[in-house]
Scaffold this motif. Structure first.
Motif, mmCIF file in Angstrom:
data_model
loop_
_atom_site.group_PDB
_atom_site.id
_atom_site.type_symbol
_atom_site.label_atom_id
_atom_site.label_comp_id
_atom_site.label_asym_id
_atom_site.label_seq_id
_atom_site.Cartn_x
_atom_site.Cartn_y
_atom_site.Cartn_z
ATOM 1 N N LEU A 91 -57.693 -14.523 25.577
ATOM 2 C CA LEU A 91 -57.732 -14.167 26.242
ATOM 3 C C LEU A 91 -57.621 -12.345 27.050
ATOM 4 N N CYS A 119 -58.994 -8.528 26.543
ATOM 5 C CA CYS A 119 -59.589 -7.867 28.257
ATOM 6 C C CYS A 119 -59.181 -6.702 28.042
ATOM 7 N N LEU A 171 -57.240 -8.603 33.481
ATOM 8 C CA LEU A 171 -58.202 -10.247 33.394
ATOM 9 C C LEU A 171 -57.690 -10.191 34.727
ATOM 10 N N THR A 172 -58.433 -11.253 35.626
ATOM 11 C CA THR A 172 -58.553 -11.329 37.058
ATOM 12 C C THR A 172 -58.574 -13.371 36.387
ATOM 13 N N THR A 213 -63.655 -10.278 42.771
ATOM 14 C CA THR A 213 -63.378 -9.746 41.807
ATOM 15 C C THR A 213 -63.529 -10.863 40.668
ATOM 16 N N LYS A 214 -65.337 -11.150 40.180
ATOM 17 C CA LYS A 214 -65.287 -12.159 39.048
ATOM 18 C C LYS A 214 -64.397 -12.945 38.071
ATOM 19 N N ASP A 239 -61.962 -13.986 35.068
ATOM 20 C CA ASP A 239 -63.022 -14.155 33.974
ATOM 21 C C ASP A 239 -61.884 -15.516 32.995
ATOM 22 N N ALA A 240 -61.031 -15.555 33.961
ATOM 23 C CA ALA A 240 -60.620 -17.170 33.900
ATOM 24 C C ALA A 240 -60.169 -17.921 34.782
#
Length: 158
Positions: free
Chosen positions: A32, A36, A40-41, A144-145, A147-148
């Protein structure tokens, strides 16, 4: 290798670092991160002392297990070669990569666990990547939305 070298104190319910690293390696997080392009967040709404977030940061920055550790049992072995050790250590240090666009967002209800998470993240060189908040996981709304989302929820009696 289970002693990573970034922990000064253990929370009574801390997840074992090696177990966390193993879970993360199986999770697909590295793929991931590459997909990305390094932006990555990752969020842990019940982060406790931050083991999953810290190990994620170390994994994604290619930091070798135990790189921050100062003492190893094999230092006392009769065939220990200090020169060879420093060669290996320098190679491992050279593999560490910067992750400026990695965000590790943690939340927990307990201030004491968050204090440990903050101290351990700093010791692991992840001060810039880790942001922690205190509150109930139901109210955790990262800026922040993610990613995982990774978590090891509490269970049973503490």
């Amino acid at each position: 290798l289970h002693k990573r070298g970034y922990r000064s104190k253990m929370h009574k319910a801390s997840l074992n670092e090696a177990a966390a690293a193993g879970l993360l390696m199986q999770s697909g997080l590295e793929d991931l991160f590459e997909a990305c392009d390094g932006e990555l967040t990752v969020a842990d709404p019940m982060c406790g002392s931050g083991t999953l977030l810290i190990e994620a940061g170390l994994l994604l920055s290619r930091t070798a297990p135990g790189l921050y550790r100062d003492d190893w049992p094999f230092f006392g072995w009769s065939d220990y070669d200090e020169g060879e050790w420093h060669t290996i250590l320098n190679r491992a240090e050279g593999e560490v990569c910067e992750t400026p666009r990695l965000q590790l967002l943690g939340n927990d209800l307990h201030a004491g666990a968050l204090a440990l998470a903050r101290a351990d993240a700093n010791e692991a060189g992840l001060r810039r990547a880790v942001a922690l908040s205190q509150g109930n996981c139901e109210d955790f709304k990262p800026a922040t939305k993610p990613d995982a989302v990774l978590t090891n929820p509490p269970w049973g009696q503490r």
